[in-house]
Design a protein around this motif. Structure first.
Motif, PDB file in Angstrom:
ATOM      1  N   TYR A  29       0.823  -1.202   0.000  1.00  0.00           N
ATOM      2  CA  TYR A  29       0.000   0.000   0.000  1.00  0.00           C
ATOM      3  C   TYR A  29       0.864   1.261   0.000  1.00  0.00           C
ATOM      4  CZ  TYR A  29      -4.379  -2.516   1.048  1.00  0.00           C
ATOM      5  OH  TYR A  29      -5.488  -3.323   0.996  1.00  0.00           O
ATOM      6  N   VAL A  30       1.894   1.271   0.838  1.00  0.00           N
ATOM      7  CA  VAL A  30       2.743   2.457   0.946  1.00  0.00           C
ATOM      8  C   VAL A  30       3.433   2.755  -0.381  1.00  0.00           C
ATOM      9  CG1 VAL A  30       4.800   3.423   2.056  1.00  0.00           C
ATOM     10  CG2 VAL A  30       3.081   2.234   3.426  1.00  0.00           C
ATOM     11  N   CYS A  31       3.970   1.714  -1.020  1.00  0.00           N
ATOM     12  CA  CYS A  31       4.647   1.900  -2.299  1.00  0.00           C
ATOM     13  C   CYS A  31       3.696   2.456  -3.352  1.00  0.00           C
ATOM     14  CB  CYS A  31       5.240   0.572  -2.760  1.00  0.00           C
ATOM     15  SG  CYS A  31       6.072   0.634  -4.368  1.00  0.00           S
ATOM     16  N   LEU A  32       2.515   1.839  -3.479  1.00  0.00           N
ATOM     17  CA  LEU A  32       1.576   2.267  -4.520  1.00  0.00           C
ATOM     18  C   LEU A  32       1.012   3.658  -4.227  1.00  0.00           C
ATOM     19  CD1 LEU A  32      -0.363  -1.065  -5.202  1.00  0.00           C
ATOM     20  CD2 LEU A  32       1.754  -0.216  -6.240  1.00  0.00           C
ATOM     21  N   ALA A  33       0.719   3.936  -2.958  1.00  0.00           N
ATOM     22  CA  ALA A  33       0.197   5.255  -2.601  1.00  0.00           C
ATOM     23  C   ALA A  33       1.262   6.333  -2.798  1.00  0.00           C
ATOM     24  CB  ALA A  33      -0.297   5.250  -1.163  1.00  0.00           C
ATOM     25  N   HIS A  34       2.505   6.015  -2.452  1.00  0.00           N
ATOM     26  CA  HIS A  34       3.606   6.978  -2.591  1.00  0.00           C
ATOM     27  C   HIS A  34       3.753   7.424  -4.044  1.00  0.00           C
ATOM     28  CE1 HIS A  34       7.544   8.823  -1.821  1.00  0.00           C
ATOM     29  NE2 HIS A  34       7.956   8.210  -2.908  1.00  0.00           N
ATOM     30  N   HIS A  35       3.594   6.483  -4.966  1.00  0.00           N
ATOM     31  CA  HIS A  35       3.756   6.795  -6.391  1.00  0.00           C
ATOM     32  C   HIS A  35       2.434   7.119  -7.070  1.00  0.00           C
ATOM     33  CE1 HIS A  35       8.007   5.761  -6.431  1.00  0.00           C
ATOM     34  NE2 HIS A  35       7.734   4.664  -5.753  1.00  0.00           N
ATOM     35  N   LYS A  36       1.373   7.189  -6.274  1.00  0.00           N
ATOM     36  CA  LYS A  36       0.037   7.555  -6.757  1.00  0.00           C
ATOM     37  C   LYS A  36      -0.451   6.607  -7.855  1.00  0.00           C
ATOM     38  CE  LYS A  36       0.737  12.414  -5.529  1.00  0.00           C
ATOM     39  NZ  LYS A  36       0.120  12.200  -4.199  1.00  0.00           N
ATOM     40  N   ILE A  37      -0.232   5.326  -7.656  1.00  0.00           N
ATOM     41  CA  ILE A  37      -0.707   4.312  -8.605  1.00  0.00           C
ATOM     42  C   ILE A  37      -1.560   3.256  -7.893  1.00  0.00           C
ATOM     43  CG2 ILE A  37       1.130   4.622 -10.315  1.00  0.00           C
ATOM     44  CD1 ILE A  37       2.543   2.176  -9.102  1.00  0.00           C
ATOM     45  N   LEU A  38      -2.060   3.563  -6.699  1.00  0.00           N
ATOM     46  CA  LEU A  38      -2.910   2.611  -5.984  1.00  0.00           C
ATOM     47  C   LEU A  38      -4.246   2.519  -6.703  1.00  0.00           C
ATOM     48  CD1 LEU A  38      -3.225   0.755  -3.500  1.00  0.00           C
ATOM     49  CD2 LEU A  38      -4.190   2.723  -2.285  1.00  0.00           C
ATOM     50  N   PRO A  39      -4.617   1.342  -7.218  1.00  0.00           N
ATOM     51  CA  PRO A  39      -5.868   1.223  -7.983  1.00  0.00           C
ATOM     52  C   PRO A  39      -7.102   1.491  -7.129  1.00  0.00           C
ATOM     53  CG  PRO A  39      -4.403  -0.637  -8.426  1.00  0.00           C
ATOM     54  CD  PRO A  39      -3.830   0.104  -7.251  1.00  0.00           C
ATOM     55  N   ALA A  40      -8.153   1.954  -7.782  1.00  0.00           N
ATOM     56  CA  ALA A  40      -9.400   2.275  -7.079  1.00  0.00           C
ATOM     57  C   ALA A  40      -9.960   1.056  -6.354  1.00  0.00           C
ATOM     58  CB  ALA A  40     -10.425   2.829  -8.064  1.00  0.00           C
ATOM     59  N   ASP A  41      -9.825  -0.129  -6.966  1.00  0.00           N
ATOM     60  CA  ASP A  41     -10.322  -1.345  -6.318  1.00  0.00           C
ATOM     61  C   ASP A  41      -9.689  -1.559  -4.956  1.00  0.00           C
ATOM     62  OD1 ASP A  41     -12.041  -2.011  -8.349  1.00  0.00           O
ATOM     63  OD2 ASP A  41     -10.709  -3.474  -9.287  1.00  0.00           O
ATOM     64  N   GLN A  42      -8.424  -1.190  -4.817  1.00  0.00           N
ATOM     65  CA  GLN A  42      -7.721  -1.404  -3.548  1.00  0.00           C
ATOM     66  C   GLN A  42      -7.972  -0.270  -2.552  1.00  0.00           C
ATOM     67  OE1 GLN A  42      -6.602  -4.286  -3.272  1.00  0.00           O
ATOM     68  NE2 GLN A  42      -6.111  -4.985  -5.334  1.00  0.00           N
ATOM     69  N   LYS A  43      -8.438   0.882  -3.030  1.00  0.00           N
ATOM     70  CA  LYS A  43      -8.766   1.994  -2.131  1.00  0.00           C
ATOM     71  C   LYS A  43     -10.127   1.816  -1.467  1.00  0.00           C
ATOM     72  CE  LYS A  43      -6.264   5.670  -4.609  1.00  0.00           C
ATOM     73  NZ  LYS A  43      -6.422   6.989  -5.270  1.00  0.00           N
TER      74      LYS A  43
END
Length: 262
Positions: free
Chosen positions: A226-240
């Protein structure tokens, strides 16, 4: 909570697991694993891609999956389906690495692969109840090289959680699972019977000089994903979904970010 059998986890998520073929700095070739978490984002282990040239990322499993607008009906099954074929993807962004260079997590954004979405769990480090996971059934999927196989093949192993440890070198909790450690599983998902990702295969915990197959297969928890994807602003909507904007906060305030730990 309801449980899925190892076979059900395999049928549901095998098409979402890809091999990553790379060229090492010394010119040798190696293989690792990545898995799809939505919107073309694939999670893997940092050491699979760091400093390497990515030669190919591809899936090898084909499936008919439920789809209300799908073109296919299957005798004896309700609803409509579409076919997901094996395919070769194209890395269009990344690799993206965890902001802490010691954390073995990375991500790629890939086009050309039609994959199911593997859900991440919500078991952040501070919320872990070690005993709740002990002896839970898990499935590990990845692409360790199989001698004499002419192509990469998805290898799947059922296992159970044996322990949860904190390494004396620090970092995130690690789940120890009973499957044999093999090179090539790195970056692959460990799926738990409760229908989410327990974590990512990162390493074999072995004594000095021992082969990886003699070590404990270690799974890093989902928080650094989560931290990696959120940091780079690529966390998919499904995971949010369900987090009520938590992962949209300033990356410096997220758990395990260098500034948050300071």
């Amino acid at each position: 909570m309801p449980s899925l059998s190892p076979r059900e986890l395999f049928e549901r998520y095998a098409p979402a697991v890809a091999y990553v073929s790379v060229e090492l700095p010394n010119g040798d070739q190696a293989i690792g694993t990545a898995f799809h978490v939505g919107e073309g984002v694939f999670v893997t282990a940092r050491h699979v891609v760091h400093g390497c040239t990515i030669l190919e990322i591809a899936t090898t499993v084909q499936r008919y999956v439920p789809d209300e607008s799908g073109p296919v009906t299957i005798h004896g099954r309700e609803g409509r389906y579409r076919w997901i074929p094996p395919a070769v993807g194209k890395v269009v962004r990344g690799p993206f690495f965890h902001p802490d260079g010691q954390i073995d997590i990375a991500a790629l954004v890939v086009e050309g692969l039609d994959c199911p979405v593997i859900p991440l769990g919500s078991h952040l480090d501070d919320w872990l109840d070690d005993e709740a996971f002990t002896l839970a059934q898990v499935v590990v999927m990845g692409y360790p090289p199989v001698p004499q196989s002419k192509t990469p093949v998805l290898v799947t192993s059922r296992a159970e959680v044996n322990a949860v440890i904190d390494k004396y070198t620090g970092g995130h909790p690690q789940f120890i699972v009973s499957a044999m450690a093999r090179g090539g599983f790195s970056g692959g998902p460990c799926l738990i019977e409760w229908d989410f990702t327990l974590g990512v295969v990162t390493e074999s915990l072995v004594g000095a000089g021992a082969p990886s197959e003699l070590g404990y297969l270690s799974i890093i928890s989902v928080e650094p994903i989560y931290v990696c994807l959120a940091h780079h602003k690529i966390l998919p909507a499904d995971q949010k979904d369900g987090w009520e904007g938590f992962w949209d906060e300033d990356p410096k305030s997220l758990p395990c970010s260098p500034s948050a730990a300071a």
